[in-house]
Design an enzyme around this catalytic site. Structure first.
Site, PDB file in Angstrom:
ATOM      1  N   SER A 270       0.842  -1.175   0.000  1.00 56.59           N
ATOM      2  CA  SER A 270       0.000   0.000   0.000  1.00 56.59           C
ATOM      3  C   SER A 270       0.886   1.237   0.000  1.00 56.59           C
ATOM      4  O   SER A 270       2.114   1.129  -0.034  1.00 56.59           O
ATOM      5  CB  SER A 270      -0.881   0.013   1.249  1.00 56.59           C
ATOM      6  OG  SER A 270      -0.064   0.247   2.380  1.00 56.59           O
ATOM      7  N   LYS A 271       0.239   2.377   0.073  1.00 51.50           N
ATOM      8  CA  LYS A 271       0.980   3.649   0.031  1.00 51.50           C
ATOM      9  C   LYS A 271       2.089   3.701   1.077  1.00 51.50           C
ATOM     10  O   LYS A 271       3.097   4.360   0.899  1.00 51.50           O
ATOM     11  CB  LYS A 271       0.005   4.805   0.256  1.00 51.50           C
ATOM     12  CG  LYS A 271      -0.740   5.178  -0.997  1.00 51.50           C
ATOM     13  CD  LYS A 271      -1.531   6.453  -0.784  1.00 51.50           C
ATOM     14  CE  LYS A 271      -2.746   6.476  -1.675  1.00 51.50           C
ATOM     15  NZ  LYS A 271      -4.002   6.511  -0.967  1.00 51.50           N
TER      16      LYS A 271
END
Ligand code: GLU
Length: 491
Positions: free
Chosen positions: A251-252
């Site tokens: 994810s980010k």
């Protein structure tokens, strides 16, 4: 003939995981002399946009992933965008309805939510319990009179084990009792993904469905639809998730997640492709560097691992640095130019009129960079007006007794030079050595510091050539006035 497809939903940018799915499909198609179809699945009308479709297409092209059939290209089995295919599904829905394999459901969202909450409270998995499974004609009429708009649900066969023979995961079994009759057509008449995807893959003659593991749970539903319609089931290959180094889903938090971000940060498509290929697939030997062409030759689903792939940014950085160093310098210069322009070091005109000069600079700094966006920082010493003395070592060296003399002699040589070219840089140090007896480290290091402020950096000859006469003289004057303690020498 092998036919595969990449079927992105244009609801977001091209994610690194999506890019890997696209790449695996591309490689599989090329390896097997098959065809790759690009299908835009814009069934989620609220979240899909034509702009995002364009972004996805642009990023796929940037990566060098090309397809044989698709929305703009066309092809024998189009249209290739879900919203253009609305008219296609009715026939199949009608068949299921006629055969009692699907039915109208009049439950309202409120009723469904109520059922969900009740099941959750009773510790059951929430699923549709089949309230409209066996409605009488009278009940249907009553609902219709109320003005309820029905959905259409697929009647999931009871007590069936759905088997998915996955090319990556092996045999995976699902019990139909855990599936609950699911919606195949929404109340607005549009088919949902799980239904449309079956019809689309069937009509497009897709032989292998290679996609992310997150779709594995959809697969039994799709298999049931294939079976209900009597269609041949394609082969499935669900590729493992990409995890961050801490083993949680990428994810980010783990870094950039979109292909576009990597491009902007200065990663090369060759590096991204090479890196993504190794996220799940591995060659038979220990080799790590592969061009797209080599990947097309080598790729096989048999060597795609079942266990999750870990996204190691350090490895990507290493790989990108490798491609920056090894790719043709003209190509790297073109890619690096926007970063130099943004830093204000060069302009478009320089690029046209002094390409060799820009190229020389990029070439002399590319050794130590991992991403193109680091190039301005490295190239700074060629462009900045005022140099800064870096570190104590540099200061100490400039305090050595022979420095004022060396500076004067060197300055004179530069003033007399017609051109600071390779020839000059070869000769000048020999001459200074002969005339002054200063040599080796005592000669090269102080000159480097005088004109760049640093004890390390690109090759001295290159540094001189790309700084050019005017800048070198300016820097020598600046160094004389600011870095060298001339007073103490005068006493
Ligand atoms: N449109 C789906 C997605 O973007 C892909 C579905 C599929 O590959 O079957 O996740």
């Amino acid at each position: 003939m092998v036919r595969v497809r990449f079927a992105p939903s244009p609801t977001g940018h091209l994610h690194i995981g999506g890019a890997r799915t696209a790449l695996f499909n591309y490689l599989f198609a090329r390896k097997n002399a098959g065809k790759l179809v690009l299908r835009i699945e814009d069934t989620d009308l609220k979240r899909s946009s034509p702009e995002l479709e364009e972004v996805i297409i642009r990023d796929l092209k940037w990566l060098g992933i090309d397809w044989d059939e698709g929305p703009i290209k066309g092809g024998e089995f189009g249209p290739y965008r879900s919203t253009d295919r609305k008219h296609i599904y009715k026939k199949y829905v009608d068949k299921l309805l006629e055969e009692g394999k699907a039915y109208y459901c009049y439950c309202t969202p409120e009723e469904l939510e109520e059922e969900r909450q009740r099941l959750l409270k009773e510790d059951h998995m929430p699923m549709y319990m089949g309230r409209c499974r066996n409605l009488t004609p009278e009940q249907i009429e009553a609902y219709e009179k109320e003005g309820r708009k029905p959905t259409i649900r697929f009647r999931v066969p009871e007590n069936q084990t759905v088997i998915v023979d996955d090319l990556v995961r092996g045999r995976v079994e699902f019990e139909s009792s855990g599936i609950g009759d699911f919606v195949i057509v929404k109340s607005d008449g549009l088919p949902v993904y799980n239904f449309a995807v079956v019809i689309d893959d069937y009509l497009m003659k897709i032989t292998h469905i290679i996609r992310g593991e997150e779709h594995l749970s959809n697969t039994p539903r799709q298999v049931l639809i294939y079976e209900a319609l009597g269609l041949e089931i394609p082969k499935f290959a669900h590729v493992s998730l990409i995890l961050g180094k801490d083993r949680s889903k990428m994810s980010k938090r783990h870094g950039s997640t979109w292909v576009e971000q990597y491009r902007d940060e200065g990663y090369l498509p060759e590096a991204i492709v090479n890196f993504l290929a190794l996220l799940g697939w591995s060659p038979e030997d220990e080799e790590e560097i592969f061009s797209m062409e080599e990947l097309c030759e080598r790729f096989s689903l048999e060597r795609v691992a079942k266990n999750p792939a870990v996204f190691d940014i350090d490895k990507l950085n290493w790989m990108n640095g490798y491609y920056i160093r090894k790719s043709p310098i003209d190509y790297i210069t073109k890619l690096a130019a926007p970063y130099l322009i943004k830093a204000g070091y060069i302009n478009e005109q320089d690029l046209e009129e002094r390409f060799d000069y820009v190229k020389g600079i990029v070439d002399s700094v590319r050794e130590g960079v991992n991403v193109l966006s680091e190039i301005p920082e490295k190239a700074k010493l060629f462009f900045e007006e005022q140099i800064v003395l870096e570190g104590d070592e540099a200061k100490e060296i400039l305090q050595m007794d022979h420095i004022p003399k060396l500076l004067d002699v060197f300055k004179e040589k530069i003033e007399q030079a017609e051109d600071i070219d390779e020839d000059f840089t070869k000769k000048v140090f020999k001459e200074i050595q002969k005339e002054t007896g200063i040599k080796g480290k005592n000669l090269f290091m102080p000159i480097r510091i005088l004109i760049s402020g640093k004890t390390h950096g690109p090759e001295l000859a290159k540094l001189m050539m790309f700084l050019d006469k005017e800048k070198i003289l300016k820097r020598l004057d600046y160094a004389k006035n600011n870095f060298i303690n001339l007073d103490s020498k005068r006493d």
